[in-house]
Design a protein around this motif. Structure first.
Motif, PDB file in Angstrom:
ATOM      1  N   ARG A 100     -90.102  78.808  10.131  1.00 14.47           N
ATOM      2  CA  ARG A 100     -89.144  77.768   9.756  1.00 14.47           C
ATOM      3  C   ARG A 100     -89.795  76.392   9.844  1.00 14.47           C
ATOM      4  NH1 ARG A 100     -84.198  77.198  12.895  1.00 14.47           N
ATOM      5  NH2 ARG A 100     -85.265  78.076  14.715  1.00 14.47           N
ATOM      6  N   MET A 101     -89.328  75.456   9.034  1.00  9.94           N
ATOM      7  CA  MET A 101     -89.894  74.111   9.051  1.00  9.94           C
ATOM      8  C   MET A 101     -89.707  73.472  10.415  1.00  9.94           C
ATOM      9  SD  MET A 101     -89.155  70.850   6.516  1.00  9.94           S
ATOM     10  CE  MET A 101     -87.747  70.160   7.392  1.00  9.94           C
ATOM     11  N   LEU A 102     -90.740  72.824  10.911  1.00  8.31           N
ATOM     12  CA  LEU A 102     -90.688  72.119  12.182  1.00  8.31           C
ATOM     13  C   LEU A 102     -90.160  70.700  11.997  1.00  8.31           C
ATOM     14  CD1 LEU A 102     -94.148  73.307  13.503  1.00  8.31           C
ATOM     15  CD2 LEU A 102     -91.921  74.036  14.379  1.00  8.31           C
ATOM     16  N   PHE A 103     -90.753  69.974  11.064  1.00  6.34           N
ATOM     17  CA  PHE A 103     -90.289  68.625  10.742  1.00  6.34           C
ATOM     18  C   PHE A 103     -90.855  68.213   9.395  1.00  6.34           C
ATOM     19  CE2 PHE A 103     -94.085  68.255  13.331  1.00  6.34           C
ATOM     20  CZ  PHE A 103     -94.863  67.292  12.712  1.00  6.34           C
ATOM     21  N   GLY A 104     -90.359  67.115   8.874  1.00  3.82           N
ATOM     22  CA  GLY A 104     -90.803  66.618   7.580  1.00  3.82           C
ATOM     23  C   GLY A 104     -91.578  65.323   7.721  1.00  3.82           C
ATOM     24  N   LEU A 105     -92.304  64.960   6.669  1.00  3.07           N
ATOM     25  CA  LEU A 105     -93.088  63.726   6.657  1.00  3.07           C
ATOM     26  C   LEU A 105     -92.650  62.841   5.499  1.00  3.07           C
ATOM     27  CD1 LEU A 105     -96.651  65.151   7.372  1.00  3.07           C
ATOM     28  CD2 LEU A 105     -95.053  64.125   9.000  1.00  3.07           C
ATOM     29  N   ILE A 106     -92.493  61.561   5.794  1.00  4.97           N
ATOM     30  CA  ILE A 106     -92.076  60.597   4.770  1.00  4.97           C
ATOM     31  C   ILE A 106     -93.009  59.393   4.780  1.00  4.97           C
ATOM     32  CG2 ILE A 106     -89.633  61.228   4.690  1.00  4.97           C
ATOM     33  CD1 ILE A 106     -90.672  58.162   6.666  1.00  4.97           C
ATOM     34  N   ASN A 107     -92.976  58.620   3.704  1.00  2.88           N
ATOM     35  CA  ASN A 107     -93.586  57.297   3.671  1.00  2.88           C
ATOM     36  C   ASN A 107     -92.504  56.281   3.983  1.00  2.88           C
ATOM     37  OD1 ASN A 107     -96.237  58.032   3.033  1.00  2.88           O
ATOM     38  ND2 ASN A 107     -95.790  58.085   0.830  1.00  2.88           N
ATOM     39  N   ARG A 108     -92.763  55.402   4.922  1.00  4.65           N
ATOM     40  CA  ARG A 108     -91.745  54.464   5.364  1.00  4.65           C
ATOM     41  C   ARG A 108     -91.194  53.563   4.261  1.00  4.65           C
ATOM     42  NH1 ARG A 108     -91.069  52.738  10.614  1.00  4.65           N
ATOM     43  NH2 ARG A 108     -89.689  51.212   9.652  1.00  4.65           N
ATOM     44  N   PRO A 109     -92.005  53.037   3.340  1.00  5.90           N
ATOM     45  CA  PRO A 109     -91.409  52.171   2.308  1.00  5.90           C
ATOM     46  C   PRO A 109     -90.291  52.867   1.530  1.00  5.90           C
ATOM     47  CG  PRO A 109     -93.785  51.924   2.301  1.00  5.90           C
ATOM     48  CD  PRO A 109     -93.482  53.072   3.224  1.00  5.90           C
ATOM     49  N   GLU A 110     -90.508  54.125   1.147  1.00  6.66           N
ATOM     50  CA  GLU A 110     -89.495  54.873   0.395  1.00  6.66           C
ATOM     51  C   GLU A 110     -88.284  55.180   1.281  1.00  6.66           C
ATOM     52  OE1 GLU A 110     -92.651  57.370  -2.401  1.00  6.66           O
ATOM     53  OE2 GLU A 110     -91.694  58.319  -0.678  1.00  6.66           O
ATOM     54  N   ALA A 199    -106.771  67.846   0.485  1.00  5.10           N
ATOM     55  CA  ALA A 199    -105.321  67.797   0.677  1.00  5.10           C
ATOM     56  C   ALA A 199    -104.738  69.190   0.844  1.00  5.10           C
ATOM     57  CB  ALA A 199    -104.662  67.081  -0.507  1.00  5.10           C
ATOM     58  N   GLU A 200    -105.244  70.157   0.084  1.00 10.12           N
ATOM     59  CA  GLU A 200    -104.733  71.532   0.174  1.00 10.12           C
ATOM     60  C   GLU A 200    -105.006  72.146   1.541  1.00 10.12           C
ATOM     61  OE1 GLU A 200    -106.628  73.418  -3.100  1.00 10.12           O
ATOM     62  OE2 GLU A 200    -105.163  72.709  -4.588  1.00 10.12           O
ATOM     63  N   ASP A 201    -106.130  71.775   2.163  1.00  6.35           N
ATOM     64  CA  ASP A 201    -106.450  72.291   3.497  1.00  6.35           C
ATOM     65  C   ASP A 201    -105.429  71.841   4.536  1.00  6.35           C
ATOM     66  OD1 ASP A 201    -108.673  73.616   2.586  1.00  6.35           O
ATOM     67  OD2 ASP A 201    -110.072  72.003   3.116  1.00  6.35           O
ATOM     68  N   TRP A 202    -104.819  70.671   4.306  1.00  5.12           N
ATOM     69  CA  TRP A 202    -103.889  70.096   5.279  1.00  5.12           C
ATOM     70  C   TRP A 202    -102.419  70.346   4.933  1.00  5.12           C
ATOM     71  CZ3 TRP A 202    -105.150  68.322   9.912  1.00  5.12           C
ATOM     72  CH2 TRP A 202    -106.486  67.958  10.147  1.00  5.12           C
ATOM     73  N   ALA A 203    -102.126  70.808   3.760  1.00  2.00           N
ATOM     74  CA  ALA A 203    -100.728  70.954   3.336  1.00  2.00           C
ATOM     75  C   ALA A 203     -99.941  71.811   4.317  1.00  2.00           C
ATOM     76  CB  ALA A 203    -100.674  71.573   1.946  1.00  2.00           C
ATOM     77  N   GLY A 204     -98.814  71.282   4.772  1.00  2.00           N
ATOM     78  CA  GLY A 204     -97.935  72.022   5.664  1.00  2.00           C
ATOM     79  C   GLY A 204     -98.381  72.077   7.109  1.00  2.00           C
ATOM     80  N   ARG A 205     -99.472  71.358   7.454  1.00  2.00           N
ATOM     81  CA  ARG A 205    -100.012  71.425   8.821  1.00  2.00           C
ATOM     82  C   ARG A 205    -100.383  70.025   9.305  1.00  2.00           C
ATOM     83  NH1 ARG A 205    -105.419  71.919  10.908  1.00  2.00           N
ATOM     84  NH2 ARG A 205    -106.199  71.879   8.753  1.00  2.00           N
ATOM     85  N   PHE A 375     -91.388  73.112  22.144  1.00  2.00           N
ATOM     86  CA  PHE A 375     -91.889  72.071  21.241  1.00  2.00           C
ATOM     87  C   PHE A 375     -91.224  72.191  19.872  1.00  2.00           C
ATOM     88  CE2 PHE A 375     -94.787  70.714  17.890  1.00  2.00           C
ATOM     89  CZ  PHE A 375     -95.190  69.459  18.315  1.00  2.00           C
ATOM     90  N   ALA A 376     -91.157  73.422  19.368  1.00  2.00           N
ATOM     91  CA  ALA A 376     -90.534  73.649  18.062  1.00  2.00           C
ATOM     92  C   ALA A 376     -89.056  73.275  18.086  1.00  2.00           C
ATOM     93  CB  ALA A 376     -90.707  75.110  17.645  1.00  2.00           C
ATOM     94  N   GLY A 377     -88.379  73.593  19.204  1.00  2.00           N
ATOM     95  CA  GLY A 377     -86.963  73.244  19.325  1.00  2.00           C
ATOM     96  C   GLY A 377     -86.733  71.746  19.312  1.00  2.00           C
ATOM     97  N   ILE A 378     -87.638  70.996  19.960  1.00  2.00           N
ATOM     98  CA  ILE A 378     -87.516  69.537  19.971  1.00  2.00           C
ATOM     99  C   ILE A 378     -87.720  68.974  18.575  1.00  2.00           C
ATOM    100  CG2 ILE A 378     -88.594  67.405  20.790  1.00  2.00           C
ATOM    101  CD1 ILE A 378     -89.187  68.898  23.424  1.00  2.00           C
ATOM    102  N   THR A 379     -88.739  69.451  17.866  1.00  2.00           N
ATOM    103  CA  THR A 379     -89.005  68.915  16.527  1.00  2.00           C
ATOM    104  C   THR A 379     -87.885  69.263  15.550  1.00  2.00           C
ATOM    105  OG1 THR A 379     -90.316  70.854  15.876  1.00  2.00           O
ATOM    106  CG2 THR A 379     -91.491  69.004  16.873  1.00  2.00           C
ATOM    107  N   ARG A 380     -87.286  70.437  15.724  1.00  2.00           N
ATOM    108  CA  ARG A 380     -86.188  70.830  14.821  1.00  2.00           C
ATOM    109  C   ARG A 380     -84.869  70.177  15.198  1.00  2.00           C
ATOM    110  NH1 ARG A 380     -88.158  76.470  15.612  1.00  2.00           N
ATOM    111  NH2 ARG A 380     -89.598  76.926  13.899  1.00  2.00           N
ATOM    112  N   GLY A 381     -84.756  69.661  16.421  1.00  2.00           N
ATOM    113  CA  GLY A 381     -83.527  69.025  16.851  1.00  2.00           C
ATOM    114  C   GLY A 381     -82.522  69.965  17.468  1.00  2.00           C
TER     115      GLY A 381
END
Length: 405
Positions: A100-110, A199-205, A375-381
């Motif tokens: 399951r997804m742990l958390f998401g990543l955003i760019n702050r300006p958007e 970028a592909e090496d880092w995707a999702g991690r 840790f996973a529980g904290i990141t998922r909320g």
């Protein structure tokens, strides 16, 4: 003057006074403006920059952040994280994965621009390029005791029944309230464009590296063809922090790529006795020194405290005397301390543990499945650091032992 003209004059004076003025259009300010506008109040959101604007920030959106967003808000996610690689100053790297997804990543300006748009849809008015020079609650600029004067750098005065300060830890509103800070850290960050193969090496991690200085750590957050790479440590050794970032980037094999943006930022945590209000002025987010002391995560604290500040600012605006306004401001402070304050207290103790025994923390997270699940529980909320400590006697004993040392 006839009574009819007097009434008209009174109505004009009332219409020139905003119910709530929010200073700062980051996550905390936008959340406060949204909460007050949804309640049907006249809200003005002031921002000194033009939007969108860049902010030094990893951009991690954990579960508590997602839960605090306006209904229907679509996160502009750049990546969804299912794996974390932990390392100890570049050694003993181990990757933990989750279905399951742990958390998401955003760019702050958007992200920030989207939150401001939600506040505007709710009825708040936005003014950019508006720099606040001071706030006055007494004096010639203040027509009555129910009003606060927000004085802009050009000399214009904006009147409000309540003010929310969300203008950052070095802003004018925190200084007016008298916010006290007891932990200051320096974060350095680079936005590094990389080829698709990298970028592909880092995707999702993501990578979290426990650093060489007490309490320091580094991170790599992938966002498409950009890697956000940063480090943070206690202020006072800027040279050491810069060397850590340089070594970190080189160790990752990224030294050959030119950063799109290189930036720095000071994060500041409030002291336990720091005020959260003064008169009809409330502070939230970074302006109040509200962030998690160990990880220095601030977005969820900004969103949650901003929402509470907006809701209580409405009550302050409705107060007809100083006594009731003070009561409402104290209720806001209680709500902050009962929730975010407790989490900050546990975070401070975790930081002390981490400063003294980073190797132990690394070994537990990478080799003890219940710790990874926590840790996973904290990141998922699904849980918080404070809830975990309360519910696990072993964690309580570990922190109590460190407190006595």
């Amino acid at each position: 003057m006839s009574s009819e003209n007097a009434d008209a004059g009174h109505e004009h004076a009332e219409s020139s006074v905003w119910d709530v003025v929010v200073v700062g259009a980051g996550p905390a300010g936008a959340s406060a403006a949204y909460a007050a506008a949804v309640a049907g109040r006249r809200v003005l959101l002031l921002e000194k920059a033009e939007l969108p604007r860049y902010k030094t920030c990893g951009g991690g959106i954990i579960g508590y952040s997602r839960d605090s967003l306006p209904p229907g808000f679509e996160l502009p996610l750049r990546d969804r994280i299912h794996a974390v690689t932990f390392s100890l100053n570049g050694r003993l790297a181990r990757t933990r994965r989750s279905k399951r997804m742990l958390f998401g990543l955003i760019n702050r300006p958007e992200f920030d621009a989207g939150l401001v748009e939600e506040a505007q849809k709710a009825g708040a008015e936005l003014r950019t390029g508006a720099t606040v020079s001071r706030v006055e609650q007494h004096g010639a600029a203040v027509p009555d005791r129910r009003t606060v004067a927000v004085v802009l750098s050009g000399g214009e005065t904006v009147l409000a029944r309540a003010v929310v300060g969300a203008d950052g830890s070095a802003g004018r509103i925190g200084a007016h309230v008298g916010v006290k800070l007891d932990q200051v850290d320096l974060g350095l960050e680079a936005e590094i464009p990389v080829p698709q193969t990298v970028a592909e090496d880092w995707a999702g991690r993501v990578l979290i590296d426990w650093g060489p200085m007490p309490g320091s750590y580094g991170w790599v957050f992938p966002k498409g063809d950009i890697l956000t790479v940063g480090v943070i440590s206690a202020r006072g050794d800027g040279g050491g922090t810069k060397r850590y970032l340089e070594d970190f980037v080189a160790r990752l094999g990224l030294a050959g790529f030119e950063p799109k943006i290189s930036s720095g930022h000071l994060t500041r945590c409030r002291s336990d006795d720091s005020p959260l209000s003064r008169g009809r002025v409330l502070v939230c987010g970074d302006a109040a020194g509200l962030l998690e002391p160990w990880t220095r995560e601030g977005i969820s604290f900004a969103l949650r405290s901003g929402r509470l500040a907006g809701e209580w600012a409405v009550r302050v605006a409705e107060s007809h005397d100083a006594v009731d306004a003070r009561r409402q401001a104290l209720n806001y402070a209680f709500a902050i301390k009962a929730g975010l304050g407790v989490e900050m207290g546990v975070g401070r103790r975790m930081l002390k543990l981490f400063e003294r025994r980073p190797g132990v923390l690394h070994a537990v997270l990478t080799g003890f499945r219940p710790a990874w699940n926590a840790f996973a529980g904290i990141t998922r909320g699904t849980t918080s650091l404070a809830e975990l400590v309360r519910s696990h006697p072993l964690a309580q004993r570990a922190l109590s032992t460190m407190d006595r040392k």
